[in-house]
Design an enzyme around this catalytic site. Structure first.
Site, mmCIF file in Angstrom:
data_model
loop_
_atom_site.group_PDB
_atom_site.id
_atom_site.type_symbol
_atom_site.label_atom_id
_atom_site.label_comp_id
_atom_site.label_asym_id
_atom_site.label_seq_id
_atom_site.Cartn_x
_atom_site.Cartn_y
_atom_site.Cartn_z
ATOM 1 N N HIS A 57 -6.087 6.455 4.283
ATOM 2 C CA HIS A 57 -6.871 7.047 5.338
ATOM 3 C C HIS A 57 -6.414 8.281 5.514
ATOM 4 O O HIS A 57 -5.447 8.955 5.078
ATOM 5 C CB HIS A 57 -6.949 6.134 6.533
ATOM 6 C CG HIS A 57 -5.719 6.119 7.463
ATOM 7 N ND1 HIS A 57 -5.824 5.750 8.693
ATOM 8 C CD2 HIS A 57 -4.397 6.731 7.259
ATOM 9 C CE1 HIS A 57 -4.496 6.128 9.331
ATOM 10 N NE2 HIS A 57 -3.542 6.430 8.438
ATOM 11 N N CYS A 75 -0.560 13.229 9.271
ATOM 12 C CA CYS A 75 -1.627 12.158 9.056
ATOM 13 C C CYS A 75 -3.195 12.951 8.892
ATOM 14 O O CYS A 75 -4.003 12.414 8.305
ATOM 15 C CB CYS A 75 -1.829 11.502 10.478
ATOM 16 S SG CYS A 75 -0.558 10.341 10.756
ATOM 17 N N HIS A 97 -1.037 2.909 4.065
ATOM 18 C CA HIS A 97 -0.250 1.927 4.701
ATOM 19 C C HIS A 97 -0.359 0.461 4.118
ATOM 20 O O HIS A 97 -1.513 0.220 3.776
ATOM 21 C CB HIS A 97 -0.581 1.829 6.331
ATOM 22 C CG HIS A 97 -0.278 3.163 6.903
ATOM 23 N ND1 HIS A 97 0.786 3.931 7.195
ATOM 24 C CD2 HIS A 97 -1.179 4.118 7.382
ATOM 25 C CE1 HIS A 97 0.708 4.834 7.711
ATOM 26 N NE2 HIS A 97 -0.612 5.225 8.060
ATOM 27 N N ASP A 102 -9.290 -4.149 1.983
ATOM 28 C CA ASP A 102 -8.010 -3.943 1.005
ATOM 29 C C ASP A 102 -8.240 -3.342 -0.171
ATOM 30 O O ASP A 102 -9.255 -3.403 -0.952
ATOM 31 C CB ASP A 102 -7.623 -5.481 0.399
ATOM 32 C CG ASP A 102 -6.356 -5.458 -0.250
ATOM 33 O OD1 ASP A 102 -5.238 -4.669 0.304
ATOM 34 O OD2 ASP A 102 -6.018 -6.130 -1.151
ATOM 35 N N HIS A 103 -7.178 -2.386 -0.319
ATOM 36 C CA HIS A 103 -7.394 -1.316 -1.651
ATOM 37 C C HIS A 103 -8.617 -0.502 -1.274
ATOM 38 O O HIS A 103 -9.240 -0.120 -2.409
ATOM 39 C CB HIS A 103 -7.250 -2.052 -2.945
ATOM 40 C CG HIS A 103 -5.814 -2.469 -2.971
ATOM 41 N ND1 HIS A 103 -5.276 -3.547 -2.344
ATOM 42 C CD2 HIS A 103 -4.709 -2.046 -3.818
ATOM 43 C CE1 HIS A 103 -4.014 -3.552 -2.865
ATOM 44 N NE2 HIS A 103 -3.885 -2.795 -3.640
#
Lengths: 139, 147
Positions: free
Chosen positions: B20, B39, B47, B85-86
């Site tokens: 992100h 960030c 993460h 996910d991913h």
């Protein structure tokens, strides 16, 4: 009021089975946990007590005494045992993590001097645990 | 005689990995860097997230369960893991108009598990790293999120 948590560990075997159901129904609902040969886990128990800090000792509860209570009431009964066959509560109740938490609450509640049992948390594995806050929270 | 249906809380942890970037078009580049620091790195970062969901309900007298873990895992796989996910969180529809902070991720995850039909959602706890975690409590999503 302060909360104090003590951990204990036990390793036990179990399986999930409801005698009033067919084998197919047990396998459908409980999956691989219905294998009647059993399987096992390293359980981690966290018992949280609530109370006031004794002004003389600085303790909420004597940790050694709490450890001894958990050893006597839980670990010595559950550790290296088959829950279904060797722990009386699970002669009828299915030894799910939820029911183990309830059974441990009932074993420990009222036996801790000067402190109130606040929460019983049982980890079946690091990614799965059940919390029980006592008999006052019923459906 | 004891009530046969004590209320228990069941918690399950799920893991997914995603990238992100914290950035809002409402700020200029300098302010984005000032507010979000590293960030805001234009290329993003990632993460290993841990999502811990807690469900509350009576322990069923027949199954001994608050809810069937197989049902919960299947729901999580379909609605959480396959969606997140991913992925790059910023490319997902739910983050089209909101910054992909873990607070906002917790709101989205809460919205997802509030629809789990077999037990009431009590809490969503998300660990972004071993040092950062966020909690959203209650069975209803925050009012501001309701559309």
């Amino acid at each position: 009021m302060i909360f104090l948590t003590r951990k204990a560990e036990f390793s036990s075997a179990h399986f999930y089975w409801n005698d009033s159901w067919s084998q197919e129904e047990n396998e459908r609902v409980f999956g691989k946990c219905a294998n009647r040969n059993g399987h096992g886990h390293n359980y981690t128990l966290e018992v949280t007590v609530a109370g006031d800090i004794d002004p003389v000792s600085g303790f909420v509860v004597d940790l050694k005494e709490l450890k001894d209570i958990l050893e006597r009431e839980v670990v010595s009964v559950f550790d290296h045992r088959h829950l279904n066959y060797e722990v009386p509560e699970f002669g009828t109740a299915i030894p799910t993590t939820e029911n183990i938490a309830v059974a441990i609450w009932r074993r420990v509640d009222g036996k801790i001097p000067n402190a109130k049992l606040h929460r019983v948390r049982v980890y079946e594995m690091p990614d799965l645990f059940a919390d029980f806050y006592g008999e006052s929270t019923h459906a | 005689m004891r009530d046969a249906r004590p209320i228990a809380l069941l918690s399950r942890r799920y893991h997914f990995s995603a990238s992100h970037r914290l950035h809002t078009d409402a700020y200029d580049a300098d302010r984005n860097r000032a507010v979000y620091g590293k960030c805001n790195n234009p290329h993003g970062h990632g993460h290993n997230y841990v999502v811990q969901v807690t469900l509350r309900g009576p322990v069923d007298a027949e199954t001994g369960m608050v809810c069937n873990l197989g049902d919960l895992d299947a729901f999580a796989r379909t609605n959480l893991l396959e969606a997140f996910d991913h992925t790059n969180l910023n490319t997902l529809k739910c983050f089209a108009d909101v910054v992909s902070t873990t607070e906002n991720l917790a709101i989205e995850v809460h919205r997802i598990f509030a629809k789990f039909p077999h037990a009431r959602l009590e809490r969503v706890h998300i660990e972004e790293t071993g040092n950062n975690s966020f909690d959203l409590c209650g069975c209803e999503p925050p009012a501001f999120f309701m559309s």
